[in-house]
Design a protein around this motif. Structure first.
Motif, short mmCIF file in Angstrom:
data_model
loop_
_atom_site.label_atom_id
_atom_site.label_comp_id
_atom_site.label_asym_id
_atom_site.label_seq_id
_atom_site.Cartn_x
_atom_site.Cartn_y
_atom_site.Cartn_z
N LYS A 233 -1.32 -31.33 4.79
CA LYS A 233 -1.41 -32.98 5.10
C LYS A 233 -0.17 -33.22 4.95
O LYS A 233 0.32 -34.07 5.82
CB LYS A 233 -2.54 -33.56 3.93
N ARG A 234 0.68 -32.80 3.98
CA ARG A 234 2.10 -33.29 3.68
C ARG A 234 2.88 -32.91 4.95
O ARG A 234 4.04 -33.68 5.45
CB ARG A 234 2.53 -32.81 2.47
N VAL A 235 2.89 -31.63 5.39
CA VAL A 235 3.67 -31.26 6.60
C VAL A 235 2.98 -32.12 7.85
O VAL A 235 3.98 -32.46 8.65
CB VAL A 235 3.33 -29.54 6.86
N GLY A 236 1.88 -32.13 7.97
CA GLY A 236 1.44 -32.93 9.31
C GLY A 236 1.88 -34.46 9.15
O GLY A 236 2.26 -34.86 10.26
N ALA A 237 2.03 -35.08 7.98
CA ALA A 237 2.49 -36.42 7.85
C ALA A 237 3.86 -36.32 8.07
O ALA A 237 4.47 -37.31 8.99
CB ALA A 237 2.45 -37.04 6.57
N ALA A 238 4.79 -35.40 7.77
CA ALA A 238 6.24 -35.28 8.23
C ALA A 238 6.52 -34.93 9.54
O ALA A 238 7.42 -35.79 10.04
CB ALA A 238 6.96 -34.12 7.06
N LEU A 239 5.60 -34.38 10.13
CA LEU A 239 5.85 -33.94 11.51
C LEU A 239 5.67 -34.82 12.33
O LEU A 239 6.34 -35.53 13.34
CB LEU A 239 4.93 -32.77 11.97
N GLU A 240 4.72 -35.89 11.87
CA GLU A 240 4.36 -37.19 12.69
C GLU A 240 5.43 -38.34 12.59
O GLU A 240 5.92 -38.99 13.34
CB GLU A 240 3.21 -37.91 12.03
N SER A 241 5.95 -38.35 11.40
CA SER A 241 6.99 -39.41 11.36
C SER A 241 8.43 -38.84 11.98
O SER A 241 8.73 -39.63 12.67
CB SER A 241 7.60 -39.49 9.69
#
Length: 266
Positions: A191-199
């Motif tokens: 989830k953290r990696v996904g949020a960072a990628l989206e940002s």
């Protein structure tokens, strides 16, 4: 479209970290396009490892030995050294009049040859493993909050490639980041990696697609040069194969390639 009107769509696989599945992804994309009936060529710019070239050489040998006729892209290897960029330009020029797609696998390191290929791309694909170790290639995060601090060196490299492409012919590059080896474990990290990628995607302009999970079958196919699309040549076809094939079909569809239709892979 006549031969003089044809313009191959250039797909360039780029990542300077090893173990991301870059070359395997390149081969599966090239074979998928060939299966769909597109005239497809491939270039392997890593003359030391030659993973793409070896994969397709294994494929040709397997077909000859076992009497199969599987769609196989033509492949050429360009070695680093004097005149390598000129050779690349010549190969691209040849493909423009002979192919619908040219898939290029770049070395897993910085090189003039790799940079030149990126600057000519229509689509750049950067596979990364789903971890902050691989994320560091494209962006840096705060160690406490995991918020994106700044783009990293590879994002800057793609920015330079986009500027070079726009200057050359006003063309645009679609940059796609693939989240390979997604695991059902470590949900918080995922989830953290996904949020960072989206940002980060909003800041530097890439699209995020799910790639392929950690499946040993992708690596087991290498000695025979097979892919999940070669069902007629596979000795067995398990539920694991079905799931991995579905991932591959979704990946290809998500690239939004010209002329691609979902039904092309059956």
């Amino acid at each position: 479209m006549t031969a003089t009107e044809r313009r191959a769509h250039l797909i360039v696989l780029g990542n300077e970290k090893g173990g991301s599945g870059k070359s395997t992804t390149a081969v599966h994309i090239g074979v998928a396009l060939a299966h769909a009936g597109f005239k497809t060529a491939m270039l392997d710019l890593d003359s030391r490892q030659r993973t793409v070239a070896r994969y397709l050489e294994n494929r040709v040998a397997f077909c000859q030995t076992h009497g199969h006729a599987l769609p196989t892209p033509d492949v050429a290897v360009i070695a680093d050294g004097d005149g390598d960029v000129e050779q690349l330009e010549q190969r691209i020029a040849q493909a423009q009049h002979a192919a619908d797609f040219l898939v290029i696998d770049t070395p897993g390191r910085d090189s003039a040859l790799g940079r030149a290929a990126l600057a000519r791309a229509d689509t750049i694909i950067t596979p990364i493993n789903d971890s902050f170790v691989d994320f560091d290639l494209i962006g840096q995060v705060d160690p406490d909050t995991f918020a994106v601090r700044r783009p990293s060196f590879y994002s800057e490299l793609i920015w330079d490639a986009r500027r070079a492409r726009a200057k050359a012919d006003r063309g645009e590059i679609d940059w796609v980041v693939l989240r390979n080896r997604l695991s059902t474990l470590e949900a918080r990290n995922r989830k953290r990696v996904g949020a960072a990628l989206e940002s980060l995607s909003k800041r530097v302009g890439f699209r995020v697609l799910p790639g392929v999970s950690e499946r040993v079958i992708f690596r087991e196919f290498f000695p025979r040069g097979l892919t999940l699309l070669d069902r007629s040549a596979l000795e067995d076809f398990s539920m694991s194969h079905v799931a991995a094939r579905s991932e591959l079909r979704a990946l290809i569809a998500g690239l939004n390639l010209p002329g691609w239709q979902p039904q092309m892979l059956g």
